[in-house]
Design an enzyme around this catalytic site. Sequence first.
Site, PDB file in Angstrom:
ATOM      1  N   ASP A 280       1.495  -3.579   5.128  1.00 33.57           N
ATOM      2  CA  ASP A 280       1.384  -5.051   5.174  1.00 33.57           C
ATOM      3  C   ASP A 280       1.944  -5.714   3.916  1.00 33.57           C
ATOM      4  OD1 ASP A 280       0.056  -4.702   7.530  1.00 33.57           O
ATOM      5  OD2 ASP A 280      -1.943  -5.080   6.697  1.00 33.57           O
TER       6      ASP A 280
HETATM    7  P1  NAP Z   1      -1.738  -0.949   5.083  1.00 32.66           P
HETATM    8  O1  NAP Z   1      -1.028  -2.170   5.531  1.00 32.66           O
HETATM    9  O2  NAP Z   1      -3.136  -0.759   5.500  1.00 32.66           O
HETATM   10  O3  NAP Z   1      -0.854   0.300   5.594  1.00 32.66           O
HETATM   11  C1  NAP Z   1      -1.194   1.607   5.250  1.00 32.66           C
HETATM   12  C2  NAP Z   1      -0.091   2.518   5.778  1.00 32.66           C
HETATM   13  O4  NAP Z   1      -0.355   3.810   5.243  1.00 32.66           O
HETATM   14  C3  NAP Z   1      -0.030   2.629   7.268  1.00 32.66           C
HETATM   15  O5  NAP Z   1       1.209   2.163   7.711  1.00 32.66           O
HETATM   16  C4  NAP Z   1      -0.187   4.134   7.563  1.00 32.66           C
HETATM   17  O6  NAP Z   1       0.821   4.527   8.501  1.00 32.66           O
HETATM   18  C5  NAP Z   1       0.047   4.779   6.194  1.00 32.66           C
HETATM   19  N1  NAP Z   1      -0.788   5.954   5.947  1.00 32.66           N
HETATM   20  C6  NAP Z   1      -2.098   6.129   6.216  1.00 32.66           C
HETATM   21  N2  NAP Z   1      -2.504   7.352   5.834  1.00 32.66           N
HETATM   22  C7  NAP Z   1      -1.419   7.974   5.310  1.00 32.66           C
HETATM   23  C8  NAP Z   1      -1.182   9.255   4.754  1.00 32.66           C
HETATM   24  N3  NAP Z   1      -2.160  10.184   4.671  1.00 32.66           N
HETATM   25  N4  NAP Z   1       0.052   9.544   4.315  1.00 32.66           N
HETATM   26  C9  NAP Z   1       1.070   8.632   4.408  1.00 32.66           C
HETATM   27  N5  NAP Z   1       0.899   7.409   4.917  1.00 32.66           N
HETATM   28  C10 NAP Z   1      -0.326   7.078   5.379  1.00 32.66           C
HETATM   29  O7  NAP Z   1      -1.694  -0.790   3.513  1.00 32.66           O
HETATM   30  P2  NAP Z   1      -1.267  -1.810   2.364  1.00 32.66           P
HETATM   31  O8  NAP Z   1       0.191  -2.138   2.478  1.00 32.66           O
HETATM   32  O9  NAP Z   1      -1.795  -1.220   1.131  1.00 32.66           O
HETATM   33  O10 NAP Z   1      -2.012  -3.157   2.704  1.00 32.66           O
HETATM   34  C11 NAP Z   1      -3.397  -3.325   2.527  1.00 32.66           C
HETATM   35  C12 NAP Z   1      -3.965  -4.096   3.679  1.00 32.66           C
HETATM   36  O11 NAP Z   1      -5.380  -3.971   3.630  1.00 32.66           O
HETATM   37  C13 NAP Z   1      -3.639  -5.571   3.598  1.00 32.66           C
HETATM   38  O12 NAP Z   1      -3.502  -6.099   4.895  1.00 32.66           O
HETATM   39  C14 NAP Z   1      -4.882  -6.140   2.929  1.00 32.66           C
HETATM   40  O13 NAP Z   1      -5.077  -7.489   3.226  1.00 32.66           O
HETATM   41  C15 NAP Z   1      -5.953  -5.281   3.554  1.00 32.66           C
HETATM   42  N6  NAP Z   1      -7.186  -5.145   2.767  1.00 32.66           N
HETATM   43  C16 NAP Z   1      -7.122  -5.115   1.423  1.00 32.66           C
HETATM   44  C17 NAP Z   1      -8.282  -4.981   0.689  1.00 32.66           C
HETATM   45  C18 NAP Z   1      -8.218  -5.010  -0.812  1.00 32.66           C
HETATM   46  O14 NAP Z   1      -9.132  -5.532  -1.429  1.00 32.66           O
HETATM   47  N7  NAP Z   1      -7.197  -4.434  -1.405  1.00 32.66           N
HETATM   48  C19 NAP Z   1      -9.517  -4.819   1.343  1.00 32.66           C
HETATM   49  C20 NAP Z   1      -9.540  -4.808   2.753  1.00 32.66           C
HETATM   50  C21 NAP Z   1      -8.346  -4.982   3.444  1.00 32.66           C
HETATM   51  P3  NAP Z   1       0.674   5.886   9.345  1.00 32.66           P
HETATM   52  O15 NAP Z   1      -0.635   5.778  10.069  1.00 32.66           O
HETATM   53  O16 NAP Z   1       1.854   5.907  10.226  1.00 32.66           O
HETATM   54  O17 NAP Z   1       0.672   7.011   8.363  1.00 32.66           O
END
Ligand code: NAP
Length: 456
Positions: free
Chosen positions: A384
Amino acid sequence: MIDITDPIYVLTIVAFVIGLIRMGNPATARSGILWAGIAMAFSIGATFFLPGISNLILIFPAILIGAVIGYVAARRVAIVNMPQMVAIYNGMGAGAASTIAAIELIRGNASSFNITIALAGAIIGNVSIAGSVIAFLKLQGWMMQKPITFTLQQVLNLIVAAVGIFFGVLFLTHFNTLLPYRDALIPFFVLTIGYGFLMGLPIGGADMPVLISLYNAMTGIAVGLEGFALSNYAMVVAGILVGAAGTILTLAMAKAMNRSVGAILAGGFGRTREENRTISGNLKPISSEDVAVMLAYASTVAIVPGFGMASAQAQFKVRDLTDLLISKGIRVFFAIHPVAGRMPGHMNVLLAEAGVPYDLLEDRDEANRAFQDVDISLVIGANDVVNPAARIQGTPIYGMPILDVDKSKNVVVLKRGAGKGFAGIENDLFYMDKTKMLYGDAQESISKVIQELKKL
Ligand code: NAP
């Protein structure tokens, strides 16, 4: 007997402030937590010297049970489940503030000013405890993560909040007359807690971090207000510190996710629209050998970590890869998005744990200025936070500030397969001509790249 609570409270406040300052830097953050713990221990200890303290037979077992549960839970929790833990601890803090308010209000022998303060603290604490429970249930997957909405929801929320506050005012204006008005307290508590539950329902999972941080700030304010009501200035200062830190974090998170805090309070927050668009281009897999060759010829590499790095526990391998690239004369920096992962500062914590030097970490603005000169951006489990769909009006994440990884010359994305990010939408970056996909668990993929790179 000499009153030693005041000097202990002064020490408590000093320790809280030192703790907070030290938490501001990843290098000193661990000791900051320790200072804050010491401050907590001081303030609990001081309570035993307060005049009129009784019920020790209940207090000691309660402290013991709480300490054991807290210790075991904190040792066991996986880092990816930390937001739930924060939510539940938040709720407990708010619950404690509301309980103090309830006791003070039932006693009813305070001034109108103190009753007003106690009521205000109770409203904020009640909303925070109920909202934190909803946040916990949603993040734990024990409740539907999607926003729960129904017609006239906001009207209902408003009525429940208004009637709850009405009972609070009724109590305030009649608390020194006889009993029936005391009964206003029960509907006051039920309705303000009910409002907290209702307020949490329409919040979608992707918006939860801002909400948890808001509840954190609210809990601090509730504790501070109850500190006023009790004339306990250690509580006032601790509450103000938590309230201020939580408010700053809420605003920073809201900005990072392009959400409005005002809309949260109205209960109309986090409604994500379904995505309805097709993306041109295709996904182009690449092998670890080819990634190693690309890296070997690069001058500048940006590493963009996300939730997948945390999930794969790949930070130590990432550190090894960084060292290897630097030893080959390649410039490496980390691009850190404030909401990457699942909790504020998640990436900073993991990279600090792996010993990545802090000066290699760039925040979003600095990184975005640098991407155009980057030869390869290695996106490690981020989705994201690098999705250019955020620039397209009408997409569910429209307006969220992202890392402009698509501006770099080449992009390699490490992920396991077709999994979507937290927001549950397709990522335009993955389909671009300059982007290659290295499929597999991030830790294994990086290990293979390191092996190949060492052969070159
Ligand atoms: P993300 O959008 O959640 O994407 C994570 C990606 O990691 C997925 O595409 C997944 O694809 C891949 N993945 C998962 N396990 C993996 C593994 N073992 N090896 C390789 N790839 C793996 O992550 P982000 O870009 O960090 O974004 C964070 C999101 O979480 C945002 O939408 C944010 O708003 C939200 N959020 C943030 C917080 C905070 O405080 N930081 C708290 C709650 C929510 P595959 O499944 O294909 O591997």
